[in-house]
Design a protein around this motif. Sequence first.
Motif, short mmCIF file in Angstrom:
data_model
loop_
_atom_site.label_atom_id
_atom_site.label_comp_id
_atom_site.label_asym_id
_atom_site.label_seq_id
_atom_site.Cartn_x
_atom_site.Cartn_y
_atom_site.Cartn_z
N ASN A 1 -19.35 -5.88 -0.35
CA ASN A 1 -18.44 -5.58 1.04
C ASN A 1 -17.66 -4.58 1.26
N PRO A 2 -17.83 -3.94 2.24
CA PRO A 2 -17.29 -2.48 2.41
C PRO A 2 -16.08 -2.74 3.08
N ILE A 3 -15.64 -3.76 3.64
CA ILE A 3 -14.37 -3.96 4.46
C ILE A 3 -13.48 -5.28 4.09
N PRO A 4 -13.22 -5.17 2.71
CA PRO A 4 -12.57 -6.45 2.22
C PRO A 4 -11.21 -6.46 3.29
N ILE A 5 -10.68 -7.62 3.31
CA ILE A 5 -9.64 -8.18 4.11
C ILE A 5 -10.02 -8.66 5.69
N VAL A 6 -10.73 -7.53 6.09
CA VAL A 6 -11.43 -7.65 7.41
C VAL A 6 -12.50 -8.91 7.34
N ILE A 7 -13.35 -8.57 6.48
CA ILE A 7 -14.37 -9.60 5.91
C ILE A 7 -13.79 -10.22 4.73
N PRO A 8 -13.10 -11.43 4.79
CA PRO A 8 -12.31 -11.94 3.83
C PRO A 8 -12.97 -12.22 2.61
N CYS A 9 -13.54 -11.42 1.50
CA CYS A 9 -14.21 -11.96 0.60
C CYS A 9 -13.09 -12.42 -0.46
N HIS A 10 -11.93 -12.07 -0.42
CA HIS A 10 -10.86 -12.70 -1.09
C HIS A 10 -10.70 -14.11 -1.26
N ARG A 11 -11.06 -14.84 -0.19
CA ARG A 11 -11.46 -16.13 0.24
C ARG A 11 -12.42 -16.90 -0.61
N VAL A 12 -13.39 -16.18 -1.31
CA VAL A 12 -14.38 -16.94 -2.20
C VAL A 12 -13.86 -16.83 -3.57
N ILE A 13 -14.02 -18.22 -4.29
CA ILE A 13 -13.35 -18.20 -5.41
C ILE A 13 -14.65 -19.06 -6.31
N GLY A 14 -14.52 -19.08 -7.58
CA GLY A 14 -15.31 -20.01 -8.51
C GLY A 14 -15.36 -21.46 -8.21
N LYS A 15 -16.35 -22.07 -8.38
CA LYS A 15 -16.61 -23.44 -8.30
C LYS A 15 -15.36 -24.51 -8.96
N ASN A 16 -15.05 -23.99 -10.19
CA ASN A 16 -14.09 -24.40 -10.66
C ASN A 16 -12.37 -24.02 -9.98
N GLN A 17 -12.56 -23.62 -8.73
CA GLN A 17 -11.23 -23.23 -8.31
C GLN A 17 -10.69 -21.91 -8.87
N LYS A 18 -11.16 -21.45 -9.83
CA LYS A 18 -10.51 -20.13 -10.31
C LYS A 18 -10.76 -19.03 -9.77
N LEU A 19 -10.09 -17.75 -9.83
CA LEU A 19 -10.29 -16.53 -9.36
C LEU A 19 -11.25 -15.81 -9.93
N ILE A 20 -12.46 -15.58 -9.65
CA ILE A 20 -13.41 -14.66 -10.64
C ILE A 20 -13.85 -13.58 -9.84
N GLY A 21 -13.99 -12.45 -10.60
CA GLY A 21 -14.93 -11.11 -10.08
C GLY A 21 -14.44 -10.54 -8.81
N TYR A 22 -13.17 -10.64 -8.55
CA TYR A 22 -12.74 -9.93 -7.12
C TYR A 22 -12.48 -8.44 -7.43
N ALA A 23 -13.50 -7.52 -6.80
CA ALA A 23 -13.43 -6.21 -6.82
C ALA A 23 -13.49 -5.84 -8.18
N GLY A 24 -14.46 -6.36 -8.98
CA GLY A 24 -14.53 -6.18 -10.36
C GLY A 24 -13.60 -7.11 -11.10
N ASN A 25 -12.50 -6.69 -11.59
CA ASN A 25 -11.74 -7.63 -12.50
C ASN A 25 -10.32 -7.78 -11.83
N HIS A 26 -10.02 -7.27 -10.34
CA HIS A 26 -8.99 -7.38 -9.98
C HIS A 26 -8.45 -8.52 -9.17
N THR A 27 -8.36 -9.85 -9.83
CA THR A 27 -8.12 -11.07 -9.44
C THR A 27 -6.48 -10.86 -9.03
N ASP A 28 -5.80 -10.17 -9.39
CA ASP A 28 -4.38 -9.95 -9.31
C ASP A 28 -4.52 -9.47 -7.48
N ILE A 29 -5.12 -8.80 -7.07
CA ILE A 29 -5.12 -8.63 -5.76
C ILE A 29 -5.68 -9.73 -4.98
#
Length: 167
Positions: free
Chosen positions: A126-154
């Motif tokens: 995704n070239p335009i995070p926030i605008v295309i809200p890929c941060h709203r996609v999480i693991g099936k177990n409701q955990k934050l995984i793989g956002y922008a590599g390992n930047h789940t803090d963001i």
Amino acid sequence: MKNNDEKLYYYKISTIVGNIYIIKSHKGLRNIEIIEEDWDNFKDKYNLIEDEQMCKEEIKQIKEYFLGKRKSFDLILDIEDTDFRKKVWVELINIPYGEVRSYSDIAKAIGNEKAVRAIGQANKANPIPIVIPCHRVIGKNQKLIGYAGNHTDIQEKLINLEKSFLN
């Protein structure tokens, strides 16, 4: 050496997740870089001109988002990719502000339940995070995984920001 002679315009804004670099062509929004290392790689590849005026509308809307005054974006995009990725990105835009979906939810929504890994790759591309809200996609177990590599803090900050403005 720059591998692209096309002129792109950029502007940096500071946010709760760090510096965000908005990159725009004459056609529309091309990229948003939210990871400093990714920005460093990007800026070495393109002919970039710092221009606040050229990025004025994107700056305004992103700042409104971080102030809780904007729940969706109305920007002209200039992105090219595969039809599959575009289909995924449209589905991400459909995730309501302040909510999350799993990778498998997205796969079901686009009619391809076996494409969970490919959904992850589309998110990563995704070239335009926030605008295309890929941060709203999480693991099936409701955990934050793989956002922008390992930047789940963001990712966590963006999800919490949205939730804080829902009340």
